[in-house]
Design a protein around this motif. Structure first.
Motif, PDB file in Angstrom:
ATOM      1  N   ILE A  76      10.781  10.036 -20.411  1.00  0.00           N
ATOM      2  CA  ILE A  76      10.063   8.759 -20.497  1.00  0.00           C
ATOM      3  C   ILE A  76       9.781   8.283 -19.079  1.00  0.00           C
ATOM      4  O   ILE A  76      10.693   8.139 -18.265  1.00  0.00           O
ATOM      5  CB  ILE A  76      10.875   7.698 -21.254  1.00  0.00           C
ATOM      6  CG1 ILE A  76      11.232   8.200 -22.652  1.00  0.00           C
ATOM      7  CG2 ILE A  76      10.098   6.389 -21.339  1.00  0.00           C
ATOM      8  CD1 ILE A  76      12.138   7.265 -23.430  1.00  0.00           C
ATOM      9  N   ALA A  77       8.521   8.051 -18.774  1.00  0.00           N
ATOM     10  CA  ALA A  77       8.119   7.724 -17.408  1.00  0.00           C
ATOM     11  C   ALA A  77       8.548   6.320 -17.003  1.00  0.00           C
ATOM     12  O   ALA A  77       8.651   5.407 -17.835  1.00  0.00           O
ATOM     13  CB  ALA A  77       6.608   7.856 -17.262  1.00  0.00           C
ATOM     14  N   GLU A  78       8.797   6.165 -15.715  1.00  0.00           N
ATOM     15  CA  GLU A  78       9.023   4.855 -15.104  1.00  0.00           C
ATOM     16  C   GLU A  78       7.806   4.508 -14.246  1.00  0.00           C
ATOM     17  O   GLU A  78       7.308   5.349 -13.502  1.00  0.00           O
ATOM     18  CB  GLU A  78      10.267   4.859 -14.221  1.00  0.00           C
ATOM     19  CG  GLU A  78      11.539   5.347 -14.883  1.00  0.00           C
ATOM     20  CD  GLU A  78      11.908   6.773 -14.507  1.00  0.00           C
ATOM     21  OE1 GLU A  78      12.659   7.407 -15.274  1.00  0.00           O
ATOM     22  OE2 GLU A  78      11.429   7.247 -13.458  1.00  0.00           O
ATOM     23  N   VAL A  79       7.343   3.272 -14.351  1.00  0.00           N
ATOM     24  CA  VAL A  79       6.233   2.785 -13.543  1.00  0.00           C
ATOM     25  C   VAL A  79       6.794   1.779 -12.545  1.00  0.00           C
ATOM     26  O   VAL A  79       7.427   0.791 -12.932  1.00  0.00           O
ATOM     27  CB  VAL A  79       5.146   2.121 -14.417  1.00  0.00           C
ATOM     28  CG1 VAL A  79       4.021   1.571 -13.538  1.00  0.00           C
ATOM     29  CG2 VAL A  79       4.592   3.111 -15.440  1.00  0.00           C
ATOM     30  N   TRP A  80       6.558   2.031 -11.242  1.00  0.00           N
ATOM     31  CA  TRP A  80       7.117   1.211 -10.171  1.00  0.00           C
ATOM     32  C   TRP A  80       6.021   0.404  -9.482  1.00  0.00           C
ATOM     33  O   TRP A  80       5.016   0.955  -9.050  1.00  0.00           O
ATOM     34  CB  TRP A  80       7.798   2.106  -9.135  1.00  0.00           C
ATOM     35  CG  TRP A  80       8.917   2.937  -9.685  1.00  0.00           C
ATOM     36  CD1 TRP A  80       8.811   4.142 -10.321  1.00  0.00           C
ATOM     37  CD2 TRP A  80      10.315   2.641  -9.640  1.00  0.00           C
ATOM     38  NE1 TRP A  80      10.043   4.609 -10.674  1.00  0.00           N
ATOM     39  CE2 TRP A  80      10.988   3.707 -10.266  1.00  0.00           C
ATOM     40  CE3 TRP A  80      11.066   1.579  -9.122  1.00  0.00           C
ATOM     41  CZ2 TRP A  80      12.376   3.752 -10.398  1.00  0.00           C
ATOM     42  CZ3 TRP A  80      12.444   1.618  -9.254  1.00  0.00           C
ATOM     43  CH2 TRP A  80      13.087   2.687  -9.879  1.00  0.00           C
ATOM     44  N   GLN A 121       0.826  -1.207   0.000  1.00  0.00           N
ATOM     45  CA  GLN A 121       0.000   0.000   0.000  1.00  0.00           C
ATOM     46  C   GLN A 121       0.861   1.259   0.000  1.00  0.00           C
ATOM     47  O   GLN A 121       1.794   1.402   0.776  1.00  0.00           O
ATOM     48  CB  GLN A 121      -0.923   0.015   1.220  1.00  0.00           C
ATOM     49  CG  GLN A 121      -1.924   1.143   1.217  1.00  0.00           C
ATOM     50  CD  GLN A 121      -2.899   1.037   2.380  1.00  0.00           C
ATOM     51  OE1 GLN A 121      -2.772   0.167   3.242  1.00  0.00           O
ATOM     52  NE2 GLN A 121      -3.888   1.909   2.411  1.00  0.00           N
ATOM     53  N   GLY A 122       0.534   2.168  -0.922  1.00  0.00           N
ATOM     54  CA  GLY A 122       1.220   3.452  -0.995  1.00  0.00           C
ATOM     55  C   GLY A 122       2.485   3.458  -1.832  1.00  0.00           C
ATOM     56  O   GLY A 122       3.107   4.510  -2.007  1.00  0.00           O
ATOM     57  N   SER A 123       2.890   2.306  -2.361  1.00  0.00           N
ATOM     58  CA  SER A 123       4.177   2.219  -3.061  1.00  0.00           C
ATOM     59  C   SER A 123       4.076   2.477  -4.565  1.00  0.00           C
ATOM     60  O   SER A 123       5.096   2.740  -5.218  1.00  0.00           O
ATOM     61  CB  SER A 123       4.804   0.840  -2.838  1.00  0.00           C
ATOM     62  OG  SER A 123       3.985  -0.183  -3.401  1.00  0.00           O
ATOM     63  N   PHE A 124       2.877   2.403  -5.141  1.00  0.00           N
ATOM     64  CA  PHE A 124       2.725   2.606  -6.581  1.00  0.00           C
ATOM     65  C   PHE A 124       3.200   4.004  -6.962  1.00  0.00           C
ATOM     66  O   PHE A 124       2.863   4.991  -6.310  1.00  0.00           O
ATOM     67  CB  PHE A 124       1.262   2.431  -6.985  1.00  0.00           C
ATOM     68  CG  PHE A 124       0.969   2.769  -8.414  1.00  0.00           C
ATOM     69  CD1 PHE A 124       1.248   1.877  -9.429  1.00  0.00           C
ATOM     70  CD2 PHE A 124       0.409   4.002  -8.758  1.00  0.00           C
ATOM     71  CE1 PHE A 124       0.979   2.189 -10.757  1.00  0.00           C
ATOM     72  CE2 PHE A 124       0.136   4.324 -10.069  1.00  0.00           C
ATOM     73  CZ  PHE A 124       0.421   3.412 -11.069  1.00  0.00           C
ATOM     74  N   ALA A 125       4.000   4.102  -8.029  1.00  0.00           N
ATOM     75  CA  ALA A 125       4.526   5.408  -8.424  1.00  0.00           C
ATOM     76  C   ALA A 125       4.807   5.449  -9.924  1.00  0.00           C
ATOM     77  O   ALA A 125       5.163   4.432 -10.540  1.00  0.00           O
ATOM     78  CB  ALA A 125       5.801   5.731  -7.659  1.00  0.00           C
ATOM     79  N   VAL A 126       4.644   6.633 -10.505  1.00  0.00           N
ATOM     80  CA  VAL A 126       5.055   6.936 -11.873  1.00  0.00           C
ATOM     81  C   VAL A 126       6.005   8.121 -11.780  1.00  0.00           C
ATOM     82  O   VAL A 126       5.644   9.172 -11.254  1.00  0.00           O
ATOM     83  CB  VAL A 126       3.851   7.277 -12.772  1.00  0.00           C
ATOM     84  CG1 VAL A 126       4.323   7.586 -14.190  1.00  0.00           C
ATOM     85  CG2 VAL A 126       2.843   6.124 -12.789  1.00  0.00           C
ATOM     86  N   THR A 127       7.233   7.944 -12.266  1.00  0.00           N
ATOM     87  CA  THR A 127       8.275   8.947 -12.080  1.00  0.00           C
ATOM     88  C   THR A 127       9.039   9.181 -13.383  1.00  0.00           C
ATOM     89  O   THR A 127       8.816   8.505 -14.391  1.00  0.00           O
ATOM     90  CB  THR A 127       9.282   8.488 -11.013  1.00  0.00           C
ATOM     91  OG1 THR A 127       9.950   7.300 -11.498  1.00  0.00           O
ATOM     92  CG2 THR A 127       8.611   8.169  -9.693  1.00  0.00           C
TER      93      THR A 127
END
Length: 207
Positions: A127-131, A114-120
């Motif tokens: 170019i975005a990174e999806v974590w 929970q809370g860890s999803f990120a787009v950076t």
């Protein structure tokens, strides 16, 4: 002072991290043409220099194992779907993730942290990174879960694999180790730093 000011401003501009605008979506906002398994944990759209994108993460929760010799056995799975968005509401699946635990008669887990999803855009290349960070386990004792951090940048995949950390007493813990895959080892240092910081932030497991 008038000469130094532009130099300082230039330094700040070169070292800042680019921001990716991310719009969180409710389940009702996800186009009906998108097919997925499980229930939605995160749904978001974002834009980078390659275009518009949609990413969805889902979990099945616990389900009875079919044809198991143990009546208590359960399965659990999680998924992620990434779509490139074209005109006229067209969506093209560009990558997906699937992991699971099956035929487990004790405590079972296949959940995103929970809370860890990120787009950076930590390497500032547009170019975005999806974590995606998640844990899987089938355990009947106090032991760490398998933990994985998966990152996608475009069509490139990076992975950190290891285990969560569990507190046994006030002074004793077990677990917490992790390993970068070959892609991460040859990636920009900013990727490894973000990954390590994320791992440490969410390393502790609870029951």
């Amino acid at each position: 002072m008038k000469i130094a000011l532009p130099i300082i401003l230039l330094f700040i501009a070169q070292t800042s991290v680019a921001q990716i605008k991310v719009t969180q979506l409710a389940k009702t906002d996800v186009p009906k043409s998108i097919i997925y398994k499980g229930h939605i944990i995160n749904a978001a759209k974002y834009a980078d220099k390659t275009g518009d994108h949609l990413v969805i993460t889902t979990e099945t929760g616990e389900t009875p194992t079919k044809n198991s010799e143990n009546s208590d056995s359960r399965d659990a799975a999680l998924y992620a779907y990434h779509y490139d968005m074209g005109g006229n509401n067209q969506f093209k699946l560009s990558w997906q993730l699937y992991d699971f635990i099956s035929d487990c008669p004790v405590d079972i887990k296949a959940n995103y942290v929970q809370g860890s999803f990120a787009v950076t855009d930590v390497d500032n290349n547009g170019i975005a990174e999806v974590w995606l960070l998640y844990r899987t386990t089938c355990r009947g004792d106090v032991s760490p879960s398998t933990m994985k951090l998966i990152m996608h940048e475009g069509d490139k995949k990076y992975a950190v694999r290891g285990e969560s950390k569990v507190k046994l007493s006030e002074k004793e813990t077990i677990g917490g180790t992790y390993t970068f895959d070959a892609a991460f080892k040859s990636a920009p240092a900013s990727f490894r730093k973000y990954a390590a910081d994320t791992w440490k932030k969410y390393i502790m497991d609870t029951f």
